[in-house]
Design an enzyme around this catalytic site. Structure first.
Site, PDB file in Angstrom:
ATOM      1  N   LYS A 198       1.087  -0.844  -0.186  1.00  0.00           N
ATOM      2  CA  LYS A 198       0.038  -0.245  -0.212  1.00  0.00           C
ATOM      3  C   LYS A 198       0.613   1.033   0.287  1.00  0.00           C
ATOM      4  O   LYS A 198       1.116   1.501   0.974  1.00  0.00           O
ATOM      5  CB  LYS A 198      -0.521   0.105   1.419  1.00  0.00           C
ATOM      6  CG  LYS A 198      -2.185   1.407   0.980  1.00  0.00           C
ATOM      7  CD  LYS A 198      -2.566   1.292   3.042  1.00  0.00           C
ATOM      8  CE  LYS A 198      -1.211   2.646   2.703  1.00  0.00           C
ATOM      9  NZ  LYS A 198      -1.681   3.906   2.320  1.00  0.00           N
ATOM     10  N   SER A 201      -1.512   6.989  -0.424  1.00  0.00           N
ATOM     11  CA  SER A 201      -2.234   7.101  -1.732  1.00  0.00           C
ATOM     12  C   SER A 201      -1.923   8.753  -2.033  1.00  0.00           C
ATOM     13  O   SER A 201      -2.666   9.191  -3.469  1.00  0.00           O
ATOM     14  CB  SER A 201      -4.091   7.545  -0.852  1.00  0.00           C
ATOM     15  OG  SER A 201      -3.885   6.701  -0.593  1.00  0.00           O
ATOM     16  N   GLY A 249       7.242   4.782   8.284  1.00  0.00           N
ATOM     17  CA  GLY A 249       6.604   6.448   8.822  1.00  0.00           C
ATOM     18  C   GLY A 249       6.740   6.599  10.209  1.00  0.00           C
ATOM     19  O   GLY A 249       7.591   6.782  10.308  1.00  0.00           O
ATOM     20  N   SER A 250       5.405   7.705  10.126  1.00  0.00           N
ATOM     21  CA  SER A 250       5.803   7.842  11.986  1.00  0.00           C
ATOM     22  C   SER A 250       5.543   7.416  12.783  1.00  0.00           C
ATOM     23  O   SER A 250       4.705   6.227  12.870  1.00  0.00           O
ATOM     24  CB  SER A 250       4.212   9.241  11.658  1.00  0.00           C
ATOM     25  OG  SER A 250       2.980   8.021  11.788  1.00  0.00           O
ATOM     26  N   GLU A 271      10.401   1.692  10.261  1.00  0.00           N
ATOM     27  CA  GLU A 271      11.684   2.816  10.065  1.00  0.00           C
ATOM     28  C   GLU A 271      10.332   4.277  10.549  1.00  0.00           C
ATOM     29  O   GLU A 271       9.502   4.154  10.181  1.00  0.00           O
ATOM     30  CB  GLU A 271      11.985   2.749   8.445  1.00  0.00           C
ATOM     31  CG  GLU A 271      12.983   1.293   8.278  1.00  0.00           C
ATOM     32  CD  GLU A 271      14.191   1.967   9.034  1.00  0.00           C
ATOM     33  OE1 GLU A 271      14.812   2.861   9.961  1.00  0.00           O
ATOM     34  OE2 GLU A 271      14.565   0.555   8.988  1.00  0.00           O
ATOM     35  N   LEU A 272      11.011   4.818  11.591  1.00  0.00           N
ATOM     36  CA  LEU A 272       9.989   5.257  11.754  1.00  0.00           C
ATOM     37  C   LEU A 272      10.992   6.837  11.934  1.00  0.00           C
ATOM     38  O   LEU A 272      11.385   7.680  11.161  1.00  0.00           O
ATOM     39  CB  LEU A 272       9.419   5.140  13.378  1.00  0.00           C
ATOM     40  CG  LEU A 272       8.826   3.387  13.013  1.00  0.00           C
ATOM     41  CD1 LEU A 272       9.122   3.309  14.559  1.00  0.00           C
ATOM     42  CD2 LEU A 272       7.133   3.505  12.046  1.00  0.00           C
ATOM     43  N   CYS A 305      13.632  11.139   6.880  1.00  0.00           N
ATOM     44  CA  CYS A 305      13.193  11.819   7.968  1.00  0.00           C
ATOM     45  C   CYS A 305      14.983  11.176   9.083  1.00  0.00           C
ATOM     46  O   CYS A 305      14.961  11.782   9.850  1.00  0.00           O
ATOM     47  CB  CYS A 305      13.097   9.283   7.766  1.00  0.00           C
ATOM     48  SG  CYS A 305      14.304   8.722   6.885  1.00  0.00           S
TER      49      CYS A 305
HETATM   50  P1  NAD Z   1       2.297   7.881   8.575  1.00  0.00           P
HETATM   51  O1  NAD Z   1       2.426   6.949   9.529  1.00  0.00           O
HETATM   52  O2  NAD Z   1       0.552   8.966   8.899  1.00  0.00           O
HETATM   53  O3  NAD Z   1       2.196   7.164   7.436  1.00  0.00           O
HETATM   54  C1  NAD Z   1       2.565   6.759   6.522  1.00  0.00           C
HETATM   55  C2  NAD Z   1       2.029   4.734   5.093  1.00  0.00           C
HETATM   56  O4  NAD Z   1       0.872   4.751   7.154  1.00  0.00           O
HETATM   57  C3  NAD Z   1       0.516   5.484   4.397  1.00  0.00           C
HETATM   58  O5  NAD Z   1       1.047   5.064   3.531  1.00  0.00           O
HETATM   59  C4  NAD Z   1      -0.537   5.984   5.419  1.00  0.00           C
HETATM   60  O6  NAD Z   1      -1.225   5.421   4.591  1.00  0.00           O
HETATM   61  C5  NAD Z   1      -0.102   4.627   6.435  1.00  0.00           C
HETATM   62  N1  NAD Z   1      -1.205   4.499   7.643  1.00  0.00           N
HETATM   63  C6  NAD Z   1      -1.874   5.448   8.589  1.00  0.00           C
HETATM   64  N2  NAD Z   1      -2.460   4.893   9.402  1.00  0.00           N
HETATM   65  C7  NAD Z   1      -2.343   3.512   9.184  1.00  0.00           C
HETATM   66  C8  NAD Z   1      -2.382   3.037  10.137  1.00  0.00           C
HETATM   67  N3  NAD Z   1      -3.087   2.693  11.337  1.00  0.00           N
HETATM   68  N4  NAD Z   1      -2.198   1.256   9.400  1.00  0.00           N
HETATM   69  C9  NAD Z   1      -2.111   1.100   8.802  1.00  0.00           C
HETATM   70  N5  NAD Z   1      -0.955   2.277   7.727  1.00  0.00           N
HETATM   71  C10 NAD Z   1      -1.396   3.653   8.289  1.00  0.00           C
HETATM   72  O7  NAD Z   1       3.494   8.710   8.180  1.00  0.00           O
HETATM   73  P2  NAD Z   1       3.396   9.803   6.717  1.00  0.00           P
HETATM   74  O8  NAD Z   1       3.506  11.417   7.466  1.00  0.00           O
HETATM   75  O9  NAD Z   1       2.994   9.155   5.885  1.00  0.00           O
HETATM   76  O10 NAD Z   1       5.489  10.106   6.671  1.00  0.00           O
HETATM   77  C11 NAD Z   1       5.836  11.292   7.025  1.00  0.00           C
HETATM   78  C12 NAD Z   1       6.469   9.932   8.629  1.00  0.00           C
HETATM   79  O11 NAD Z   1       6.855   9.106   7.860  1.00  0.00           O
HETATM   80  C13 NAD Z   1       7.458  10.750   9.194  1.00  0.00           C
HETATM   81  O12 NAD Z   1       7.197  10.463  10.460  1.00  0.00           O
HETATM   82  C14 NAD Z   1       9.373  10.575   8.901  1.00  0.00           C
HETATM   83  O13 NAD Z   1      10.237  10.622  10.126  1.00  0.00           O
HETATM   84  C15 NAD Z   1       8.598   8.701   9.152  1.00  0.00           C
HETATM   85  N6  NAD Z   1       9.377   8.249   7.703  1.00  0.00           N
HETATM   86  C16 NAD Z   1      10.948   7.062   8.108  1.00  0.00           C
HETATM   87  C17 NAD Z   1      11.485   6.838   7.380  1.00  0.00           C
HETATM   88  C18 NAD Z   1      12.814   6.039   8.140  1.00  0.00           C
HETATM   89  O14 NAD Z   1      13.226   5.559   7.673  1.00  0.00           O
HETATM   90  N7  NAD Z   1      12.776   5.861   9.169  1.00  0.00           N
HETATM   91  C19 NAD Z   1      11.364   7.856   6.049  1.00  0.00           C
HETATM   92  C20 NAD Z   1      10.426   8.233   5.737  1.00  0.00           C
HETATM   93  C21 NAD Z   1       9.681   9.117   6.724  1.00  0.00           C
END
Ligand code: NAD
Length: 534
Positions: A198, A201, A249-250, A271-272, A305
């Site tokens: 996934k 979007s 993601g976050s 990876e957060l 990140c």
């Molecule tokens: P996010 O967590 O909101 O979303 C990331 C992905 O998770 C998206 O595809 C989203 O649709 C999905 N998602 C959201 N809620 C979900 C749920 N409850 N269940 C399953 N999937 C879900 O993060 P974001 O705002 O899109 O990205 C930015 C964040 O990602 C920042 O905190 C950044 O530091 C982090 N990030 C970390 C790395 C790393 O390698 N450590 C790399 C890039 C980004």
């Protein structure tokens, strides 16, 4: 089919002469047909942060779509796992060439849906080629069955095998549409798995084109299933059905997903977020440090990140550094061109611009000083903002502790290295850190005291990231598990030990008529074993 416009705000920039985005709708409509959802689903607009134009539309998938995608992926994966590792690796090598060949087209897609400057989009091309090449070379060696030492060498043999997990779920964010959707998938695929992914979007088209190139390189059709839709539905359905989950993601979402994967007892790598810091010592070369800090803080419009959001500088050079850094930041070229030239692109969305604006105004209201940048640039595009540098930031400001994930950095002078190390480590995060120094040995000693998964000496982030043979990931709330290196490959496999006992070993275990034979023989053997070479 109905179309849902999900843009949160109507952009107020000058639309009188809109640029013509590349690629056009024909191409994104064609790519959207590769999404694994049932016909008739509602559609979502993907808006370009560069111009506010619609890049394309993707269907809003459901849990049923995921169930069907996982079943198809599983069917194809069984045959893929039967192929030799060398055959699977050859697909990655051909993909390596295709990515380089098709780079202009991929760069257009990345820029159109993410808004970054082309130079930072090129980092994604570089990463793809390096990762594909690395895992293609590593996999045949790392996945080969390995003989292991046994308690009865020669009499019992044990071999460690690496069995693919099966279906690996990938959930990826929008900030690196190519790297974060595809690089981890490359390792999982060469290990013999199928992928159900996934992508965010907002940035689905780059991943769709990359997986198409992988098929062109020889990946079986159906082995990678792309399902677009909300994280809470499509993401959750993937977690419910996959055999392993790779999430980027976050930290907030990472915690939720960690609980879900824990409940299912499947492996999970995350990876957060980060609140990454740079330490600058008094003997650092200032020209090099200023250039390095600009890239470390503002590459990818700060939406990286491993981007630096805190700079700790020795007070002996703090005012000189701040002056020179601010002057360089104010010169950075911001622009929306789909061409090389601009050094800073757009923020990716309204939400990103809002978060940056909130952190900036909160800091300024509480007494911080803006030493460079500070303003939104709506005349360039809906979500453009100047790279911004703050001083006089205090612990009551949101920017002090929270990840901004945008082009905003705060400078803090320090009196002693110990004080700087303590401040760097005073965070729940531990993703990346940087040390700029003259004496590299002293710099490495500082690096060793920083609680971060990667620390770059005389660099901001790229040396650590590009060292693909070394594990990459976060300490503390910045992650679970690692990508890159052997760890980044073997996590997509189950270790299986196959042990074979010989007839003689069986005899040794015979308890004999009085029941003591086994214990006596093994006691003797253990005493002897101490003197045997290993
Ligand atoms: P996010 O967590 O909101 O979303 C990331 C992905 O998770 C998206 O595809 C989203 O649709 C999905 N998602 C959201 N809620 C979900 C749920 N409850 N269940 C399953 N999937 C879900 O993060 P974001 O705002 O899109 O990205 C930015 C964040 O990602 C920042 O905190 C950044 O530091 C982090 N990030 C970390 C790395 C790393 O390698 N450590 C790399 C890039 C980004």
């Amino acid at each position: 089919m109905t179309a849902t416009d999900t843009t949160a705000r109507t952009p107020d920039f000058d639309r009188s002469n809109p640029s013509r985005l590349r690629p056009g709708r024909m191409e994104t409509d064609r790519l959207a047909t590769r999404i694994a959802v049932a016909p008739g689903r509602e559609l979502r607009h993907v808006m370009s942060p560069l111009t506010g134009e619609v890049v394309g539309e993707v269907p809003i998938g459901t849990a049923d779509d995921v169930t069907a995608a996982v079943a198809e992926c599983r069917r194809v994966q069984r045959r893929w796992a039967q192929r030799s590792v060398r055959e699977r690796a050859a697909v990655l090598l051909r993909y390596h060439d295709l990515v380089l060949e098709h780079q202009e087209e991929l760069l257009d897609l990345i820029q159109a849906e993410n808004g970054k400057a082309r130079v930072w989009a090129f980092e994604e091309i570089l990463d793809q080629a390096v990762t594909a090449h690395y895992y293609a070379r590593l996999a045949p060696r790392a996945l080969r069955p390995h003989r292991r030492l046994t308690a009865l060498p020669g009499l019992v043999t044990a071999t460690e095998h690496h069995v693919p997990k099966g279906v690996v779920g990938v959930i990826s964010p929008w900030n690196y549409p190519l790297i974060l959707a595809v690089s981890d998938a490359l390792a999982a695929l060469v290990a013999g798995n199928g992928i159900v992914i996934k992508p965010d979007s907002q940035t689905p088209f780059t991943a769709l084109r990359a997986f198409e190139l992988l098929e062109q390189a020889g990946l079986p059709e159906g082995l990678v299933q792309v399902v677009t839709g909300p994280g809470t539905q499509v993401g959750t359905a993937i977690i419910e059905a996959a055999d392993y989950l790779m999430f980027t993601g976050s930290t907030a979402t990472g915690r939720t997903i960690g609980a879900q994967t824990g409940k299912r007892l499947i492996g999970y790598s995350a990876e957060l977020g980060g609140k990454n810091a740079m330490v600058i010592t008094a003997d650092a070369d200032l020209d090099r440090t200023v250039e390095g800090a600009v890239v470390a803080c503002f590459a990818n419009t700060g939406q990286l990140c491993i981007s630096i959001e805190r700079i700790y500088v020795d007070q002996a050079i703090a005012s000189t550094f701040t002056e020179r850094f601010a002057a360089r930041v104010d010169q950075l070229r911001i622009g929306a061109e789909q061409a090389y030239g601009p050094e800073v692109g757009a923020l990716a969305s309204d939400a990103q611009l809002e978060k940056l604006t909130e952190h900036l105004s909160d800091a300024v209201d509480k007494g911080a000083t803006v030493v460079a940048g500070g303003k939104a640039r709506p005349e360039l595009g809906p979500f453009f903002h100047e790279p911004t540098v703050l001083s006089d930031v205090t612990s009551d400001m949101a920017v002090y502790r929270e990840e901004t994930f945008g082009p905003l950095v705060a400078i803090y002078p320090y009196e002693s290295v110990d004080e700087a190390v303590e401040a760097v480590n005073d965070t729940e995060y531990g993703l990346n850190a940087s040390v700029y120094c003259g004496d590299v040995r002293a710099g490495k000693a500082i690096a060793g005291q920083l609680m971060a998964g990667t620390v770059n000496v005389n660099d901001g982030y790229s040396s650590g990231w590009a060292s693909v043979d070394a594990p990459m990931g976060g300490m503390k709330a910045s992650g679970v598990g690692r990508r890159h290196g052997r760890d980044g490959l073997l996590k997509y496999t189950e270790s299986q030990t196959i042990a074979v006992r010989s007839a003689l070993a069986q005899k040794l275990q015979d308890p004999g008529p009085d029941g003591t034979g086994y214990a006596r023989r093994f006691t003797k053997l253990l005493k002897l074993a101490k003197y045997l070479p290993r």
